[in-house]
Design a protein around this motif. Structure first.
Motif, PDB file in Angstrom:
ATOM      1  N   PRO A  90       4.194 -81.717 -19.735  1.00 29.11           N
ATOM      2  CA  PRO A  90       3.753 -81.411 -18.362  1.00 29.11           C
ATOM      3  C   PRO A  90       4.797 -81.753 -17.302  1.00 29.11           C
ATOM      4  O   PRO A  90       4.731 -81.238 -16.185  1.00 29.11           O
ATOM      5  N   MET A  91       5.755 -82.630 -17.650  1.00 26.83           N
ATOM      6  CA  MET A  91       6.767 -83.033 -16.658  1.00 26.83           C
ATOM      7  C   MET A  91       7.896 -82.003 -16.521  1.00 26.83           C
ATOM      8  O   MET A  91       8.715 -82.098 -15.607  1.00 26.83           O
ATOM      9  N   TYR A  92       7.965 -81.035 -17.436  1.00 25.72           N
ATOM     10  CA  TYR A  92       9.043 -80.039 -17.388  1.00 25.72           C
ATOM     11  C   TYR A  92       8.668 -78.895 -16.446  1.00 25.72           C
ATOM     12  O   TYR A  92       8.402 -77.770 -16.874  1.00 25.72           O
ATOM     13  N   GLN A  93       8.603 -79.190 -15.152  1.00 28.22           N
ATOM     14  CA  GLN A  93       8.232 -78.179 -14.146  1.00 28.22           C
ATOM     15  C   GLN A  93       9.409 -77.979 -13.206  1.00 28.22           C
ATOM     16  O   GLN A  93       9.976 -78.958 -12.697  1.00 28.22           O
ATOM     17  N   PRO A 136       1.782 -85.090  -9.653  1.00 28.58           N
ATOM     18  CA  PRO A 136       1.760 -83.927  -8.732  1.00 28.58           C
ATOM     19  C   PRO A 136       2.822 -82.888  -9.079  1.00 28.58           C
ATOM     20  O   PRO A 136       4.006 -83.204  -9.206  1.00 28.58           O
ATOM     21  N   VAL A 137       2.379 -81.648  -9.230  1.00 27.97           N
ATOM     22  CA  VAL A 137       3.285 -80.555  -9.594  1.00 27.97           C
ATOM     23  C   VAL A 137       4.341 -80.338  -8.516  1.00 27.97           C
ATOM     24  O   VAL A 137       5.511 -80.081  -8.808  1.00 27.97           O
ATOM     25  N   VAL A 150      11.734 -89.925 -16.034  1.00 27.72           N
ATOM     26  CA  VAL A 150      10.670 -89.648 -17.000  1.00 27.72           C
ATOM     27  C   VAL A 150      10.884 -90.609 -18.170  1.00 27.72           C
ATOM     28  O   VAL A 150      11.899 -90.539 -18.873  1.00 27.72           O
ATOM     29  N   LEU A 151       9.940 -91.530 -18.357  1.00 31.93           N
ATOM     30  CA  LEU A 151      10.115 -92.621 -19.310  1.00 31.93           C
ATOM     31  C   LEU A 151       9.725 -92.221 -20.723  1.00 31.93           C
ATOM     32  O   LEU A 151       8.929 -91.312 -20.944  1.00 31.93           O
TER      33      LEU A 151
END
Length: 913
Positions: free
Chosen positions: A355-358, A660-661, A563-564
């Motif tokens: 989900p963090m790959y935006q 948040p996106v 991003v951990l």
């Protein structure tokens, strides 16, 4: 969800029984296809807004066939634009920012023809931009559900007939919007009113309401979906290509692009004027009484209209010729736009993995413009195009890679490679699907010719692969030349070996399919070879972690996000970096988020944006309830007008779908994982603080032993981290060794060498092996192994074995010559030790890529329905016959004396199920 939509289309047709009554149309005045076209248009507006372009076209084709079967007259080539479109309005929309592709044009038509207010799924911000430009002259109000006063603004706009855009909606809508969405009005004393909450406001017919969401794949409950007109505004390849072509043309040929934009505006104005003339003529003709030749006013209007119309038509012809000439010049740069469009869609699919790959379209376009400016110039257009493409592709790869976990960096390289080759028509979709899945496991009628070494799974894949193009009769050759193929199977590097006989001519995906069938554990190095052959070596060697470079690319309004992953802690690196830039101490405030910490963090940010200091918010994933507030702060408070240029907001978070996106898309993301492989790990150590600091590197008084022990320690650090990949063969318990262990050990070596005349190897061994690294180790066998590995480097023999270089750069150059894939013998393991590890890496790579692909196959592949049917039939043929329950009950009746008969009956029922 999709299959539910075939029902409404049939219901739509069956309910409209009155269509037969419309067949008596006046053929002179009405199109003979009007009935069917309006029916198809109504269906599209009502049902298809939320779907993708492919599904929308597929559904329209099915409906078109139904209309023809029901003998309902409709156009051969139905298009929503030709039925409901107004060319003047469409051109105005496109000038306002609506993409020029037909899918986006259809979306615009649906917005203005639906009875419900539009809710646009808009992850790239295209709809937002269009609405804002289109309604700018009408005093558009922009609100969010998170705004405290949005209801008051909405009430005013409803009362005075102003347009409203509600942006950044989530998956839930505020219940107070119910009456607005349902248009629940009532009349009182001849005036129309609407009740919003407890307030009653006058309702103006001029009021317009638009809604957008930045979510890529929102799930709206049925009670929400029926109240709005859901529209898919995801950007299409054609729409993006046109935008990118305009940008590159504006940079390379600014005078032409400016002229084209001027022509578009003039053309739109001319078309509008022509439409007004037509309306005026129709009005004159309809209002004229008696003989029109006797009406002087009408004749004057008609004459002047004719002259003006001819002048405009002449202008349009000249403009059309000029526009074609400009387009021909612009089209020379189309390869850049097509290539860049492919890159964007490769990147956008990464969000399916994490989900963090935006990444936002704005971020992408900024990089695109940067590459156009920075790439090597040339007067030869073909050379210039190639330079832009090469620079932009590498720029995208480097920027995206720094935000990816190690496991996904090779995956991203492969996605880019295959995406680019697909754009050139050099990838067979069927072969690509087979490489990822191994085909559908149906019954194999051919016996395994070498079951002693070839697994049944591999043999079944070989048989299925023989149905692919260029691999016909592969299984026959394997069966007849089994000894030749066994040599490939036994090889330590099968991906580098020649394939038997004429099969050695196989290249690309087909060759990797063969490797997958025989040695799936070596598919990863085969993929690396494939990427290097088609893209270059840079795409298999990701850039190392570079905090200074990331900071340089940032600005005061874009958060920097770490991003951990387990074991990674960027705090020490960040604090050191802050000290280097004189932003440490009181200029850096840190807070770990959790319950009740949100308001404190907000106050820190308010103060820091004025003072120009840094704020670090750690563990954002632990404060999911405060994340919407953080998103609002980043959008509304941290803006250029009131933010000090030196201010930076640093965030750390594990992957979370609650993040948040908007922050992810506009922020600058980084990962700080240990790199993959000995070579990458060594490189990372030498390019990180403190070793990368020349003052530190050359500061020791005993340079010879210092540099040798330093290299040995960094190699040991890489070794203990990489052994984790071997599972229980590496460590009984996987330990999270990290950069802090290396950093303290390096400083201890320097300190002990400078303070003692003789080298205190025993003391260094104890501190490094028992304290710094050994402090994490809980298993006694692991501790013994750790000390054994360390003794290889912290020994007098190692002083002789490790080569010393005179310069720091020489170590970097030497490390770069090491192989990317490390042989297990380097870790002290057997050559077969990496089979399990490599198989896991292969499965992880293939499973990750499958997440990014559409569920529907393209090209010559079978549809999902056909695949499922074949698989079901195959399973059914393998299932034994059901037990006859009635017969069993007769033979073994349920009686008091024999309780086991009851058990038998229950087990048979279960077995049949």
């Amino acid at each position: 969800m999709i299959e539910d939509y075939w029902g409404p289309s049939k219901k739509l047709l069956s309910d409209l029984k009155f269509l037969d009554n419309l067949k008596s149309y006046d053929k002179d005045n009405i199109s003979p296809f009007l009935t069917g076209d309006i029916l198809l248009s109504s269906g599209t507006v009502s049902y298809l807004g939320a779907f993708t372009v492919d599904y929308r076209i597929d559904c329209q084709e099915q409906w078109h066939k139904l209309c023809q079967e029901k003998k309902i007259p409709c156009s051969e080539d139905f298009a929503l634009t030709s039925t409901l479109g107004n060319q003047v309005a469409i051109r105005a929309w496109q000038i306002a920012g609506l993409p020029v592709d037909s899918f986006s044009t259809d979306n615009g038509i649906i917005v203005f023809n639906s009875r419900r207010w539009p809710l646009m799924i808009d992850p790239q911000g295209q709809a937002n931009k269009w609405v804002k430009n289109m309604e700018k002259a009408n005093n558009l109000s922009v609100i969010k559900q998170s705004d405290g006063n949005y209801v008051r603004i909405l009430e005013n706009c409803i009362q005075f007939g102003k347009p409203v855009l509600m942006e950044q909606l989530g998956e839930e809508l505020d219940p107070i919007l119910e009456s607005v969405l349902l248009k629940q009005t009532f009349r009182q004393q001849g005036v129309e009113y609407m009740k919003i909450g407890e307030n009653v406001v006058e309702y103006s017919k001029e009021f317009l309401f638009y809604m957008t969401t930045g979510l890529r794949n929102p799930h709206y409950l049925p009670e929400v979906a029926v109240k709005v007109c859901l529209l898919n505004f995801m950007i299409t390849p054609q729409g993006l290509q046109d935008q990118l072509l305009g940008l590159v043309a504006a940079k390379e040929k600014p005078e032409l692009e400016e002229k084209k934009n001027q022509l578009i505006l003039e053309s739109a104005a001319n078309s509008k004027q022509l439409k007004e003339i037509e309306d005026q003529i129709l009005e004159v003709l309809s209002s004229s009484k008696g003989n029109i030749l006797e009406d002087e006013t009408a004749i004057k209007i008609l004459s002047s209209s004719k002259i003006l119309s001819e002048e405009i038509s002449e202008k349009q012809k000249v403009a059309s010729i000029t526009e074609k000439e400009i387009d021909n010049t612009r089209m020379g740069y189309r390869p850049v736009a097509e290539h860049s469009s492919i890159l964007f869609f490769c990147i956008s699919e990464m969000a399916n993995i994490e989900p963090m790959y935006q990444y936002s379209l704005t971020w992408f376009i900024n990089l695109y413009q940067y590459s156009i400016s920075e790439s090597t110039k040339s007067d030869v257009v073909s050379v210039r195009i190639n330079n832009i493409i090469e620079h932009f592709t590498l720029c995208i790869y480097n920027n995206v890679c720094r935000s990816l976990f190690e496991k996904d960096k090779l995956l991203f390289s492969l996605l880019l490679t295959v995406g680019i080759l697909q754009g050139k028509g050099r990838i067979n979709d069927e072969v690509w699907r087979f490489l990822l899945t191994g085909g559908v496991a149906l019954d194999n009628p051919y016996p395994n010719p070498a079951s002693e070494w070839l697994s049944d799974k591999s043999w079944s894949e070989i048989v299925r692969a023989s149905k692919l193009p260029n691999l016909n009769e592969l299984f026959i050759h394997v069966r007849e030349s089994i000894s030749k193929w066994k040599d490939l199977y036994d090889s330590a590097k099968p991906h580098d070996e020649q394939l038997p006989d004429h099969w050695d001519n196989l290249m690309g995906l087909e060759r990797m399919v063969v490797i997958r069938c025989f040695r799936p554990d070596k598919l990863v190095p085969a993929v690396q070879d494939f990427i290097e052959l088609n893209m270059g070596h840079a795409y298999i060697e990701p850039p190392t972690f570079d905090l200074a470079g990331s900071y340089k690319d940032s600005n005061c309004c874009s958060p920097l996000i770490f991003v951990l992953s387990p074991g990674s802690d960027p705090t020490a690196v960040l604090l050191k970096f802050a000290d280097d830039l004189d932003m440490g101490g009181s200029k850096l405030q840190t807070i770990s988020l959790g319950q009740g910490q949100g308001p404190i963090a907000a106050k820190m940010i308010d103060k820091a944006i004025v003072d120009g200091t840094w704020v670090v918010l750690q563990n954002c994933h632990l404060a999911t309830s405060w994340m919407p507030a953080l998103g609002r702060i980043c959008e509304e408070i941290i803006i250029p007008d009131n933010t000090h240029p030196s201010f930076r907001l640093w965030l750390t978070s594990y992957p979370s779908d609650k993040f948040p996106v908007s922050i992810l898309q506009n922020g600058l993301k980084m990962t700080n994982e240990p790199p993959k492989g000995i070579r990458a790990n060594l490189l990372r150590s030498y390019l990180s603080d403190p070793i990368s600091d020349p003052d530190f590197f050359y500061s020791s008084k005993k340079q010879a032993i210092w540099q040798k022990l330093l290299f040995g320690l960094t190699f040991f650090h890489a070794l203990v981290q990489e052994r984790r990949n071997f599972g229980p063969l590496g460590w009984n318990i996987p330990y999270e060794f990290n950069e802090s262990d290396l950093r303290i050990s390096v400083r201890q070596i320097q300190m002990f060498l400078d303070e003692y005349v003789d080298v205190p190897l025993e003391a260094l061994t104890y501190l490094t092996g028992e304290c710094n690294y050994g402090g994490r180790v809980t298993d006694d066998k692991d501790r013994r192994l750790l000390l054994s590995l360390l003794s290889t480097f912290y020994s007098w023999e190692s002083r002789k074995n490790i080569t010393m270089f005179n310069f720091f750069q020489a170590y970097i150059n030497y490390i770069r010559t090491l192989p990317i894939c490390t042989n297990p013998s380097v870790f002290g393991l057997h050559s077969n030790a990496d089979i399990t590890k490599d198989n896991q890496e292969t499965n992880q790579l293939l499973d990750g890529i499958l997440l990014t692909l559409p569920r529907q196959t393209g090209g010559g592949g079978k549809s999902p329905q056909e695949v499922v049917e074949e698989l079901s039939e195959d399973i059914l043929t393998k299932l034994p016959q059901d037990f006859d329950i009635q017969l069993v009950m007769e033979l073994y009746p349920v009686v008091y004396e024999e309780s086991m008969n009851t058990v038998l009956r229950q087990e048979i029922i279960r077995f049949n199920r």
